[in-house]
Design an enzyme around this catalytic site. Structure first.
Site, PDB file in Angstrom:
ATOM      1  N   CYS A   1      35.671  41.899  44.020  1.00 35.16           N
ATOM      2  CA  CYS A   1      34.237  41.660  44.152  1.00 35.16           C
ATOM      3  C   CYS A   1      33.795  40.862  42.927  1.00 35.16           C
ATOM      4  CB  CYS A   1      33.476  42.977  44.240  1.00 35.16           C
ATOM      5  SG  CYS A   1      31.708  42.727  44.468  1.00 35.16           S
ATOM      6  N   LEU A   2      33.587  39.587  43.135  1.00 31.51           N
ATOM      7  CA  LEU A   2      33.170  38.685  42.062  1.00 31.51           C
ATOM      8  C   LEU A   2      32.180  37.700  42.659  1.00 31.51           C
ATOM      9  CD1 LEU A   2      33.559  37.645  39.138  1.00 31.51           C
ATOM     10  CD2 LEU A   2      35.452  36.264  39.984  1.00 31.51           C
TER      11      LEU A   2
END
Length: 130
Positions: free
Chosen positions: A71-72
């Site tokens: 999750c970026l």
């Protein structure tokens, strides 16, 4: 791609849409000296759409789920066509030092993050060299 401390990446053979990346854990982080491999899959819409990036070996981290998805923001809603493989890997390397606790994928990692000694023990327990 070479030259950046801690990151490298190469296309898989003749397939320019599939890359393998390597990140070496940053100095003064719980990941220091650990080597992580990642896969980067680019669509034919690149650079207008981000690649799919996943860890290939276990990475215990608040923003990495149990299937090794990351999750970026730059791989999602903050994507820009200006990002290249180098900037993606450097962003992931940076993320390993400072998680986004507001957007966790691993509840156990988030719960342990406040206690860095216990967190490091878990990282070391689960780490399998690339």
């Amino acid at each position: 791609m070479r030259g950046d401390s801690g990151v490298s990446a190469f296309s898989e053979g003749d397939n320019i849409l599939c890359w393998k990346g390597t990140i070496t854990g940053g100095k003064d982080t719980v990941y220091e000296g650990m080597i992580y491999k990642l896969s980067l899959s680019f669509s034919t819409d690149y650079p207008f759409k981000p690649p799919k990036v996943k860890f290939e070996n276990t990475c215990f981290y608040p923003n990495v789920d149990l299937c090794y998805n990351i999750c970026l923001d730059i791989l999602q809603d903050k994507w820009s066509s200006a990002y290249d493989v180098r900037s993606i890997l450097l962003s992931i390397l940076s993320l390993l030092g400072e998680p986004n606790i507001d957007s966790p994928l691993n509840a156990e990692a988030v719960a342990l993050w406040a206690n860095q000694e216990e967190f490091k023990k878990m990282v070391e327990k689960l780490y399998k060299p690339a």
